[in-house]
Design an enzyme around this catalytic site. Sequence first.
Site, PDB file in Angstrom:
ATOM      1  N   GLU A  39       0.843  -1.209   0.000  1.00  0.00           N
ATOM      2  CA  GLU A  39       0.000   0.000   0.000  1.00  0.00           C
ATOM      3  C   GLU A  39       0.872   1.251   0.000  1.00  0.00           C
ATOM      4  O   GLU A  39       1.827   1.351   0.781  1.00  0.00           O
ATOM      5  CB  GLU A  39      -0.893  -0.026   1.241  1.00  0.00           C
ATOM      6  CG  GLU A  39      -1.522   1.290   1.611  1.00  0.00           C
ATOM      7  CD  GLU A  39      -1.988   1.334   3.067  1.00  0.00           C
ATOM      8  OE1 GLU A  39      -2.105   2.450   3.608  1.00  0.00           O
ATOM      9  OE2 GLU A  39      -2.242   0.269   3.643  1.00  0.00           O
ATOM     10  N   LYS A 128      -9.890  -2.616   8.952  1.00  0.00           N
ATOM     11  CA  LYS A 128      -8.623  -2.118   9.479  1.00  0.00           C
ATOM     12  C   LYS A 128      -8.866  -1.554  10.882  1.00  0.00           C
ATOM     13  O   LYS A 128      -9.504  -0.515  11.034  1.00  0.00           O
ATOM     14  CB  LYS A 128      -8.087  -1.031   8.533  1.00  0.00           C
ATOM     15  CG  LYS A 128      -6.909  -0.242   9.057  1.00  0.00           C
ATOM     16  CD  LYS A 128      -6.563   0.855   8.042  1.00  0.00           C
ATOM     17  CE  LYS A 128      -5.526   1.820   8.585  1.00  0.00           C
ATOM     18  NZ  LYS A 128      -5.206   2.887   7.620  1.00  0.00           N
TER      19      LYS A 128
END
Length: 206
Positions: A39, A128
């Site tokens: 990411e 998350k």
Amino acid sequence: MLEQALAQNGLIAILRGLQPHEAAAIGEVLYGAGFRVIEVPLNSPEPFESIRILRNCLPADCLIGAGTVLTPAQVKLVKKAGGQLIVMPHSDPHVLRAAKAEGLYLAPGVATPTEAFSALAEGADVLKLFPAEQMGTAVVKSWLAVLPAGTVLAPVGGITPDNMQQFFDAGARGFGLGSGLYKPGMTPEQVAATAEAYIAAWQALR
């Protein structure tokens, strides 16, 4: 693909501050170590270019995404750059819906059970848990007792090779790794060393 990648290796590399000229070398080191989800936060320098480079230089089984995605417009730019995963620090439904409309994987940040259930209802693939150092392992265990079976809860924030076992024992099956893995200015060799430490810790969990 996200489920398969996390099953192979539940560690998500967060490369905040990555610059395009180093993206290929850092990405190749991480892939070689075993990472399959990478990411690039959008508050990095030229993040869309780094995403494009990573997507072009790494094998197809490595999922490339963007973090700190805050608007639907950014979602479109991530997809245009070749990104496949949208990671957020929050659970703005407008961003969630934009990501699903573009056919992208989605990992929103959640800090309450209400946010968690709402994000799942919008199609979140991974939750998350952020910030993990504030929430702690008790939250992971208690949430997973009520969330739908199979929910992937990935702590992010303050995760180290030494505390992964505690979160894993509580039920976490994925981890987002930030400054403990990569800081701006690190060489590929330095990233290789931190990556190996995290990979060893992950393998020990299994």
